[in-house]
Design an enzyme around this catalytic site. Structure first.
Site, PDB file in Angstrom:
ATOM      1  N   ASN A  47       0.821  -1.216   0.000  1.00  0.00           N
ATOM      2  CA  ASN A  47       0.000   0.000   0.000  1.00  0.00           C
ATOM      3  C   ASN A  47       0.859   1.273   0.000  1.00  0.00           C
ATOM      4  O   ASN A  47       0.336   2.377   0.170  1.00  0.00           O
ATOM      5  CB  ASN A  47      -0.907   0.040   1.237  1.00  0.00           C
ATOM      6  CG  ASN A  47      -1.999  -1.010   1.160  1.00  0.00           C
ATOM      7  OD1 ASN A  47      -2.441  -1.370   0.080  1.00  0.00           O
ATOM      8  ND2 ASN A  47      -2.420  -1.503   2.315  1.00  0.00           N
ATOM      9  N   HIS A 133     -14.789  -0.786   5.194  1.00  0.00           N
ATOM     10  CA  HIS A 133     -13.711  -1.536   5.858  1.00  0.00           C
ATOM     11  C   HIS A 133     -14.172  -2.133   7.194  1.00  0.00           C
ATOM     12  O   HIS A 133     -15.027  -1.563   7.879  1.00  0.00           O
ATOM     13  CB  HIS A 133     -12.543  -0.573   6.109  1.00  0.00           C
ATOM     14  CG  HIS A 133     -11.298  -1.258   6.560  1.00  0.00           C
ATOM     15  ND1 HIS A 133     -10.891  -1.265   7.874  1.00  0.00           N
ATOM     16  CD2 HIS A 133     -10.370  -1.970   5.867  1.00  0.00           C
ATOM     17  CE1 HIS A 133      -9.756  -1.943   7.963  1.00  0.00           C
ATOM     18  NE2 HIS A 133      -9.413  -2.375   6.769  1.00  0.00           N
ATOM     19  N   GLU A 175     -16.235   5.084   2.273  1.00  0.00           N
ATOM     20  CA  GLU A 175     -14.802   5.287   2.029  1.00  0.00           C
ATOM     21  C   GLU A 175     -14.633   6.158   0.798  1.00  0.00           C
ATOM     22  O   GLU A 175     -15.533   6.224  -0.045  1.00  0.00           O
ATOM     23  CB  GLU A 175     -14.111   3.940   1.792  1.00  0.00           C
ATOM     24  CG  GLU A 175     -14.083   3.074   3.028  1.00  0.00           C
ATOM     25  CD  GLU A 175     -13.412   1.723   2.794  1.00  0.00           C
ATOM     26  OE1 GLU A 175     -12.533   1.615   1.918  1.00  0.00           O
ATOM     27  OE2 GLU A 175     -13.787   0.776   3.499  1.00  0.00           O
ATOM     28  N   SER A 179     -10.948  -0.311  -0.378  1.00  0.00           N
ATOM     29  CA  SER A 179      -9.649  -0.977  -0.276  1.00  0.00           C
ATOM     30  C   SER A 179      -9.571  -2.282  -1.050  1.00  0.00           C
ATOM     31  O   SER A 179      -8.503  -2.672  -1.494  1.00  0.00           O
ATOM     32  CB  SER A 179      -9.309  -1.235   1.190  1.00  0.00           C
ATOM     33  OG  SER A 179     -10.359  -1.932   1.824  1.00  0.00           O
ATOM     34  N   ASP A 204     -13.863   7.675   5.246  1.00  0.00           N
ATOM     35  CA  ASP A 204     -12.535   7.110   5.506  1.00  0.00           C
ATOM     36  C   ASP A 204     -11.802   7.134   4.172  1.00  0.00           C
ATOM     37  O   ASP A 204     -12.147   6.392   3.257  1.00  0.00           O
ATOM     38  CB  ASP A 204     -12.724   5.675   6.030  1.00  0.00           C
ATOM     39  CG  ASP A 204     -11.399   4.932   6.176  1.00  0.00           C
ATOM     40  OD1 ASP A 204     -10.373   5.410   5.656  1.00  0.00           O
ATOM     41  OD2 ASP A 204     -11.410   3.852   6.806  1.00  0.00           O
ATOM     42  N   HIS A 207      -7.280   5.229   1.325  1.00  0.00           N
ATOM     43  CA  HIS A 207      -6.607   4.908   0.057  1.00  0.00           C
ATOM     44  C   HIS A 207      -6.649   6.053  -0.956  1.00  0.00           C
ATOM     45  O   HIS A 207      -6.102   5.910  -2.052  1.00  0.00           O
ATOM     46  CB  HIS A 207      -7.226   3.642  -0.550  1.00  0.00           C
ATOM     47  CG  HIS A 207      -7.048   2.451   0.331  1.00  0.00           C
ATOM     48  ND1 HIS A 207      -5.922   1.671   0.314  1.00  0.00           N
ATOM     49  CD2 HIS A 207      -7.839   1.939   1.310  1.00  0.00           C
ATOM     50  CE1 HIS A 207      -6.030   0.715   1.223  1.00  0.00           C
ATOM     51  NE2 HIS A 207      -7.183   0.859   1.843  1.00  0.00           N
ATOM     52  N   LYS A 236      -0.589   4.124   4.129  1.00  0.00           N
ATOM     53  CA  LYS A 236      -0.643   3.897   2.689  1.00  0.00           C
ATOM     54  C   LYS A 236       0.270   4.917   1.990  1.00  0.00           C
ATOM     55  O   LYS A 236       1.470   4.787   2.078  1.00  0.00           O
ATOM     56  CB  LYS A 236      -2.092   3.974   2.192  1.00  0.00           C
ATOM     57  CG  LYS A 236      -2.879   2.685   2.426  1.00  0.00           C
ATOM     58  CD  LYS A 236      -3.428   2.526   3.791  1.00  0.00           C
ATOM     59  CE  LYS A 236      -4.175   1.227   3.950  1.00  0.00           C
ATOM     60  NZ  LYS A 236      -4.550   0.940   5.319  1.00  0.00           N
TER      61      LYS A 236
END
Ligand SMILES: Cc1ncc(COP(=O)(O)O)c(C=O)c1O
Length: 383
Positions: A47, A133, A175, A179, A204, A207, A236
């Protein structure tokens, strides 16, 4: 009465020999390459999207921070663990992302758990994307609020779930970049739905931060929204670890009083905060790295069209190849390893049933030759 050894043996026996059995392996990675006792591999499971985990200036900042502050913070931020290094980093993050406040957490997992546990009460509702997640969904399941899940990235489904929410406060959770799928949430439409019902939005962006938007400000910045709660993580694109919650003054004051993951946990080492400030400088100035990553993504997606796997709807560094069957996915990952290419198989319960996939991640550290090697290995994997 069940005794402890019997309990452990029974639960282990349920998993052993199935494709769900999880392994750890001692690895050494410089980002692009990964070594284990069995050899060296091209690493397509990291990541570390911008390759910052090995950046000399960030390493030097951590060393300088350790000389200045020592190696640990010595306590919770509420006792003696909040130093000038933590304070400076919080201010830099808040200024970068256009919030009045940032609060540091030891990990993204702790941030998500801490925020949801502190904010949500019995009468409340959490409306979460069903592919959120584990740290978000578990926090929601453990909270006294009612959890409703909406279909992945489906604003109509979100609207339906919002209509069923009770009389308490409502928190919409999603998110920025997912992910396991690599796709992006339609944040503008989600924010509009949340606003129209006076709900709060929590995004969130583990990423997306560092990757999307001007100076790497992330998915929300790119889609021109400002959620009430933005969680960013440093494991990440930042290349380190830890997390921060961005919010307004009122919410920050509340979390400082009620977020138990902040109050009862040792804060991150100050040297790590110094290194994170150095990583933030690299991210803000990192347009060349982001462009290199984008060019790798375009190249991979163009060439991967010819593979016998479904590419997913992702324009990000996460480029999973959908396989479906658990055994087949594990066997493919194993065959790639024999060709010295490291790609982890993602199996249920990490992903939904029947959607096992090879989670390929590209980084700015890769070369085009590396990607060609990956594609060749995938072509020759006998799939
Ligand atoms: C979307 C998302 N949120 C939170 C986390 C947890 O972050 P951390 O690794 O900092 O605990 C992850 C980690 O993989 C993640 O992918």
């Amino acid at each position: 009465m069940m005794n402890w050894p019997d309990f452990l043996s029974r639960r282990l026996a349920e998993r052993q020999g199935t494709s769900l059995w999880r392994h750890r392996q001692v690895c050494h990675s410089d980002g692009r390459l990964l070594s284990t006792a069995d050899g060296q591999y091209l690493n397509f499971s990291s990541n570390d999207y911008l390759g910052l985990s090995q950046h000399p200036q960030i390493i030097a900042a951590w060393q300088q921070g350790a000389r200045q502050y020592g190696v640990g913070s010595s306590g919770s931020g509420h006792v003696t663990g909040y130093t000038a290094a933590h304070h400076t980093l919080e201010q830099q993050l808040a200024e970068w992302l256009g919030y009045s406040h940032a609060l540091l957490f030891i990990s993204g997992y702790a941030a998500n758990q801490g925020v949801i546990a502190a904010l949500m009460e019995r009468e409340d509702s959490i409306i979460a994307d069903r592919l959120s997640h584990a740290s978000l969904l578990e926090a929601a399941m453990h909270s006294p609020a009612q959890l409703r899940r909406f279909l992945h990235n489906d604003v109509g489904s979100l609207r339906q779930q919002l209509a069923k929410a009770g009389n308490g406060k409502t928190l919409v959770v999603t998110e920025g970049v997912f992910s396991m799928d690599g796709d992006s949430a339609p944040l503008e439409a989600i924010a509009q739905q949340a606003r129209s019902t006076a709900s709060w939005l929590m995004v969130d962006d583990a990423h997306g931060i560092g990757i999307h938007g001007d100076e790497g400000r992330g998915s929300c910045w790119m889609q021109n929204i400002k959620p009430e709660i933005l969680v960013i993580t440093f494991g990440k694109a930042f290349g380190l670890s830890g997390a921060a919650v961005l919010c307004d003054k009122h919410t920050a004051e509340y979390l400082l009083q009620y977020a138990r993951h902040l109050i009862y946990s040792t804060s991150m080492p100050p040297a790590q905060a110094v290194a994170l400030s150095a990583a933030l400088r690299q991210i803000r100035a990192g347009e060349a790295l982001r462009q290199r990553l984008r060019s790798h993504i375009r190249y991979f997606r163009r060439e991967a069209q010819h593979l016998p796997f479904a590419l997913m709807n992702s324009e990000t560094a996460i480029q999973p190849l959908m396989v479906g069957d658990n055994e087949r996915c594990s066997a493919l990952s194993h065959r790639l390893r024999q060709k010295k290419v490291w790609v982890n198989a993602m199996l249920p319960p990490t992903v939904p049933p029947d959607s096992a996939r090879l989670r390929i991640t590209l980084t700015a550290n890769h070369t085009q030759y590396d990607i060609d090697t990956l594609l060749e290995a995938l072509h020759g994997s006998g799939c």
